[in-house]
Design a protein around this motif. Structure first.
Motif, mmCIF file in Angstrom:
data_model
loop_
_atom_site.group_PDB
_atom_site.id
_atom_site.type_symbol
_atom_site.label_atom_id
_atom_site.label_comp_id
_atom_site.label_asym_id
_atom_site.label_seq_id
_atom_site.Cartn_x
_atom_site.Cartn_y
_atom_site.Cartn_z
ATOM 1 N N ARG A 154 13.509 -15.856 -10.112
ATOM 2 C CA ARG A 154 14.395 -15.039 -9.211
ATOM 3 C C ARG A 154 14.753 -13.571 -9.759
ATOM 4 N N PHE A 155 14.642 -13.510 -11.047
ATOM 5 C CA PHE A 155 14.974 -12.181 -11.885
ATOM 6 C C PHE A 155 13.691 -11.491 -11.412
ATOM 7 N N ALA A 156 12.447 -11.800 -11.665
ATOM 8 C CA ALA A 156 11.397 -11.073 -11.251
ATOM 9 C C ALA A 156 11.402 -10.576 -9.826
ATOM 10 N N PHE A 157 11.772 -11.463 -8.750
ATOM 11 C CA PHE A 157 11.666 -10.970 -7.183
ATOM 12 C C PHE A 157 12.966 -10.195 -7.231
ATOM 13 N N ASP A 158 13.906 -10.297 -7.711
ATOM 14 C CA ASP A 158 14.950 -9.326 -7.526
ATOM 15 C C ASP A 158 14.840 -7.919 -8.186
ATOM 16 N N ALA A 160 11.615 -6.662 -8.470
ATOM 17 C CA ALA A 160 10.624 -6.131 -7.571
ATOM 18 C C ALA A 160 11.385 -5.549 -6.535
ATOM 19 N N ARG A 161 12.418 -6.227 -5.773
ATOM 20 C CA ARG A 161 13.153 -5.526 -4.928
ATOM 21 C C ARG A 161 14.022 -4.562 -5.150
ATOM 22 N N SER A 162 14.832 -4.316 -6.315
ATOM 23 C CA SER A 162 15.582 -3.441 -6.532
ATOM 24 C C SER A 162 14.694 -2.178 -7.280
ATOM 25 N N HIS A 163 13.549 -2.119 -7.696
ATOM 26 C CA HIS A 163 12.609 -1.198 -8.021
ATOM 27 C C HIS A 163 11.599 -0.869 -7.337
ATOM 28 N N GLY A 164 11.857 -1.436 -6.021
ATOM 29 C CA GLY A 164 10.631 -0.895 -4.935
ATOM 30 C C GLY A 164 9.292 -1.091 -5.227
ATOM 31 N N ARG A 165 9.170 -2.239 -5.885
ATOM 32 C CA ARG A 165 8.019 -2.727 -6.236
ATOM 33 C C ARG A 165 7.429 -3.837 -5.032
ATOM 34 N N LYS A 166 6.016 -3.793 -5.128
ATOM 35 C CA LYS A 166 5.632 -4.560 -3.767
ATOM 36 C C LYS A 166 5.076 -6.032 -4.052
ATOM 37 N N LYS A 167 4.763 -6.136 -5.173
ATOM 38 C CA LYS A 167 3.816 -7.590 -5.339
ATOM 39 C C LYS A 167 4.300 -8.269 -6.609
ATOM 40 N N PRO A 196 10.384 -12.017 1.754
ATOM 41 C CA PRO A 196 9.349 -11.829 2.703
ATOM 42 C C PRO A 196 8.662 -10.564 2.587
ATOM 43 N N GLU A 197 9.361 -9.431 2.060
ATOM 44 C CA GLU A 197 8.854 -8.045 2.083
ATOM 45 C C GLU A 197 8.063 -8.063 0.691
ATOM 46 N N ILE A 198 8.108 -8.804 -0.199
ATOM 47 C CA ILE A 198 7.118 -8.839 -1.482
ATOM 48 C C ILE A 198 6.001 -9.890 -1.527
ATOM 49 N N GLU A 199 4.771 -9.252 -1.678
ATOM 50 C CA GLU A 199 3.724 -10.061 -1.834
ATOM 51 C C GLU A 199 3.723 -10.904 -2.996
ATOM 52 N N MET A 200 3.486 -12.237 -2.837
ATOM 53 C CA MET A 200 3.162 -12.913 -4.160
ATOM 54 C C MET A 200 1.792 -13.629 -4.162
ATOM 55 N N ASN A 201 1.107 -13.564 -5.404
ATOM 56 C CA ASN A 201 0.185 -14.336 -5.365
ATOM 57 C C ASN A 201 0.298 -14.709 -6.627
ATOM 58 N N ASP A 202 -0.775 -15.805 -7.379
ATOM 59 C CA ASP A 202 -0.909 -16.561 -8.652
ATOM 60 C C ASP A 202 -1.962 -16.571 -9.114
ATOM 61 N N LYS A 203 -2.228 -16.438 -10.381
ATOM 62 C CA LYS A 203 -3.446 -16.489 -11.177
ATOM 63 C C LYS A 203 -3.370 -17.411 -12.328
ATOM 64 N N ILE A 204 -4.282 -18.122 -12.736
ATOM 65 C CA ILE A 204 -4.588 -18.885 -13.844
ATOM 66 C C ILE A 204 -4.849 -17.950 -15.124
ATOM 67 N N ILE A 205 -3.842 -18.138 -16.301
ATOM 68 C CA ILE A 205 -3.910 -17.334 -17.268
ATOM 69 C C ILE A 205 -5.226 -16.933 -17.902
ATOM 70 N N HIS A 217 -4.831 -2.122 -12.487
ATOM 71 C CA HIS A 217 -4.044 -1.494 -11.254
ATOM 72 C C HIS A 217 -3.731 -2.388 -10.257
ATOM 73 N N GLN A 218 -4.407 -3.484 -10.221
ATOM 74 C CA GLN A 218 -4.132 -4.576 -8.971
ATOM 75 C C GLN A 218 -2.687 -5.164 -9.368
ATOM 76 N N PHE A 219 -2.128 -4.988 -10.663
ATOM 77 C CA PHE A 219 -0.979 -5.746 -10.813
ATOM 78 C C PHE A 219 0.374 -4.799 -10.774
ATOM 79 N N ASP A 220 1.529 -5.592 -10.596
ATOM 80 C CA ASP A 220 2.699 -4.814 -10.319
ATOM 81 C C ASP A 220 3.675 -5.389 -11.291
ATOM 82 N N VAL A 221 4.238 -6.552 -10.498
ATOM 83 C CA VAL A 221 5.425 -7.293 -11.449
ATOM 84 C C VAL A 221 4.587 -8.464 -11.762
ATOM 85 N N ILE A 222 4.603 -9.136 -12.939
ATOM 86 C CA ILE A 222 3.927 -10.239 -13.642
ATOM 87 C C ILE A 222 5.040 -11.111 -13.900
#
Ligand code: NAD
Length: 336
Positions: A154-158, A160-167, A196-205, A217-222
């Protein structure tokens, strides 16, 4: 009213970089009463205790601390004071931005990503032991809870939302660690629906480590669990020019400790060549947390200007023409 802030100067290069940071903060005009305490190796030498109660009491009182790096003996000796502080104050979120600065000779330009690392669970539980007296095997217990996963995701999504980040990219190893990493990933997948406005994807470490090196450059919030986040944040700092410019914040419900990502750098301690930028940038994060956004921006801009200019920076940033820790801090103060 002056702020009262706990200051733990730290081990190794800690005192050199912390004094640079306090000078820069004071140069903004803010009045700070530093409540100074020793922890780590220096506290062992003085008090025979790496984490004296006075340190805990001070942070509990002030709710905000600036901390230099603390040495943790490898393999033996006392447990990490850093981990103990994060647990004591439930600092569940470790926020580690990795941002390119103009003028830094690094592999990439224009990187701007943020690692949100779960800071209290999993393999940093401290629950470990040898299985027998012969030390023929050892076991560490890594516990991932749903509550712990929910609050960091939740911290990560919040954030992203409050800092105008997209993913938000969720990093895990749920193919092998089906329960611990699986729980973390499931939690993220459910929670993403609330954003819903934030794209989520997942990656294996393992793939993530490669992807970050090939194209950060493909990453935003991890967002990831404790051990993966610890490793990926050093990797991220390497992409933008090294540990000397990587700040971090340990955030809980009502208490926060700000520090550099790097450690006590025993190899360069006492030589006055440590880069103070990471802890100075962590100080800017601290001022932002205190609501002093203007002073925080001024510090960030001054650090960026000195790094871009490149003539008054430490050896890690410009081996051909470098200055000392204090001289770099002076240059930052001048730019303020
Ligand atoms: P380190 O981060 O101290 O050093 C890694 C490398 O980066 C070294 O070559 C060092 O010289 C360089 N470096 C680090 N900070 C620098 C700076 N500000 N300017 C220029 N160069 C810098 O990692 P390590 O050597 O693995 O760990 C040393 C000690 O620090 C260990 O006891 C470890 O447990 C501790 N540590 C503490 C923290 C913390 O307090 N949050 C974090 C990491 C490591």
């Amino acid at each position: 009213m002056p702020y009262t802030i706990t200051l733990i100067p730290g081990d190794g290069i800690g005192k050199e970089i912390s004094s640079a940071a306090t000078r820069v903060i004071e140069a903004t005009g803010l009045k700070i009463d530093w409540d100074i305490h020793e922890a780590g190796m220096s506290a062992i030498e003085k008090y025979k205790d790496p984490l004296p109660q006075a340190v805990i009491d001070s942070i509990a009182r002030n709710k905000v601390a600036l901390k230099g790096p603390l040495t943790t003996p490898i393999g033996t000796g006392f447990r990490s004071v850093n981990v103990a502080l994060r647990k004591e104050f439930e600092l569940y979120s470790n926020l580690r931005p990795a941002k390119s600065f103009d003028g830094v000779r690094s592999r990439y330009q224009n990187v701007d990503l943020v690692i949100v690392r779960e800071n209290t669970e999993e393999f940093y539980s401290g629950i470990e032991h040898y299985v027998d007296a012969k030390r023929s095997a050892a076991e560490t217990i890594g516990i991932v809870t749903r509550t712990g996963s929910e609050r960091i995701i939740r911290f990560a999504f919040d954030y992203a939302r409050s800092h105008g980040r997209k993913k938000v990219t969720v990093v895990h190893k749920a193919n092998i660690l089906k329960y611990t990493s699986g729980l973390f990933l499931d939690t993220a997948r459910s929670m993403a629906k609330e954003y819903p406005e934030i794209e989520m994807n997942d990656k294996i470490i393992d793939n993530m480590a490669m992807q970050m090196v090939i194209n950060p450059h493909q990453f935003d919030v991890i967002v990831t669990t404790n051990l993966f986040g610890d490793i990926l944040s050093d990797l991220a700092s390497g992409l933008v020019g090294g540990l000397g410019i990587a700040p971090g914040a340990n955030l809980g419900y009502d208490t926060a400790i700000f520090e550099a990502v790097h450690g006590s750098a025993p190899d360069i301690a006492g030589k006055k060549i440590a880069n103070p930028a990471a802890i100075i940038l962590a100080s800017a994060m601290m001022l932002e947390h205190l609501g002093e956004s203007d002073a925080a921006r001024r510090i960030e801009n001054a650090v960026a200007a000195v790094i871009k200019d490149g003539r008054k920076v430490t050896k890690d940033l410009n081996p051909d023409h470098c200055v000392s820790t204090d001289e770099m801090a002076d240059a930052i103060i001048e730019k303020l």
